[in-house]
Design a protein around this motif. Structure first.
Motif, PDB file in Angstrom:
ATOM      1  N   GLU A   1      -0.220   0.278   5.169  1.00 61.96           N
ATOM      2  CA  GLU A   1       0.120  -2.151   4.592  1.00 61.96           C
ATOM      3  C   GLU A   1       0.201  -2.625   5.576  1.00 61.96           C
ATOM      4  N   VAL A   2      -0.735  -3.435   6.159  1.00 63.19           N
ATOM      5  CA  VAL A   2       0.136  -4.651   7.045  1.00 63.19           C
ATOM      6  C   VAL A   2       0.736  -5.027   6.533  1.00 63.19           C
ATOM      7  N   HIS A   3       1.827  -5.400   7.039  1.00 68.09           N
ATOM      8  CA  HIS A   3       2.831  -6.841   5.692  1.00 68.09           C
ATOM      9  C   HIS A   3       2.928  -8.100   7.765  1.00 68.09           C
TER      10      HIS A   3
ATOM     11  N   HIS B   1       1.542  -9.393   2.050  1.00 66.28           N
ATOM     12  CA  HIS B   1       1.396  -7.614   2.156  1.00 66.28           C
ATOM     13  C   HIS B   1      -0.297  -7.545   2.165  1.00 66.28           C
ATOM     14  N   LYS B   2      -1.145  -6.375   2.749  1.00 71.01           N
ATOM     15  CA  LYS B   2      -2.446  -5.842   2.436  1.00 71.01           C
ATOM     16  C   LYS B   2      -2.203  -4.980   2.725  1.00 71.01           C
ATOM     17  N   ASP B   3      -3.344  -3.647   2.120  1.00 68.76           N
ATOM     18  CA  ASP B   3      -3.580  -2.824   2.566  1.00 68.76           C
ATOM     19  C   ASP B   3      -5.282  -2.189   3.213  1.00 68.76           C
TER      20      ASP B   3
ATOM     21  N   SER C   1     -11.289  -2.995   7.459  1.00 71.76           N
ATOM     22  CA  SER C   1      -9.699  -3.939   8.036  1.00 71.76           C
ATOM     23  C   SER C   1      -9.804  -5.153   7.086  1.00 71.76           C
ATOM     24  N   VAL C   2      -8.752  -6.227   7.191  1.00 72.40           N
ATOM     25  CA  VAL C   2      -8.255  -7.049   6.378  1.00 72.40           C
ATOM     26  C   VAL C   2      -8.337  -8.207   6.806  1.00 72.40           C
TER      27      VAL C   2
END
Length: 121
Positions: free
Chosen positions: A73-75, A82-84, A90-91
């Motif tokens: 998870e990128v926070h 938050h995005k997984d 990529s996010v």
């Protein structure tokens, strides 16, 4: 080879080493990028080239893409987004810089900082 020639070659070699160190230090973990799109590549749960510092003006658009070989998870702290990200995926974070201050973008489960984001008034 004369003593003078050897000293001249040593002097040139020393200059080359100093220039190489200065150039390589410019790509280190204290890179600053003004407002605009930015991409951070993650390999083995760490940012390639070190943690970057990205600076945006309040009211500008934060446009940050994380490409990762590690699922996590990128926070985006502070903005609490938050995005997984899937392994090999990529996010993208794209939103207005409405809160001034300093924030970290983290690979949450690995507790790895990917970027330091500064929003200046």
């Amino acid at each position: 080879m004369t003593r003078t020639t050897r000293l001249a070659l040593l002097g040139i070699a020393a200059v080359i080493v100093v220039v190489a160190v200065v150039v390589l230090a410019g790509g280190g973990s204290s890179d600053v990028k003004s407002a605009g799109p930015a991409t951070i590549e993650v390999k083995n749960a760490a940012p390639v080239g070190g943690v970057k510092t990205l600076t945006y003006k309040k009211g500008a658009t934060i446009d940050l893409t994380i490409k990762s070989d590690t699922a996590d998870e990128v926070h985006f702290h502070g903005y609490d987004v938050h995005k997984d990200v899937a392994k090999g995926g990529s996010v993208q974070f794209k939103f207005p810089a409405t809160i001034d201050g300093e924030f970290i973008v983290e690979l949450e489960n690995h507790k790895q900082t990917l970027a330091n984001v500064k929003v200046e008034p």
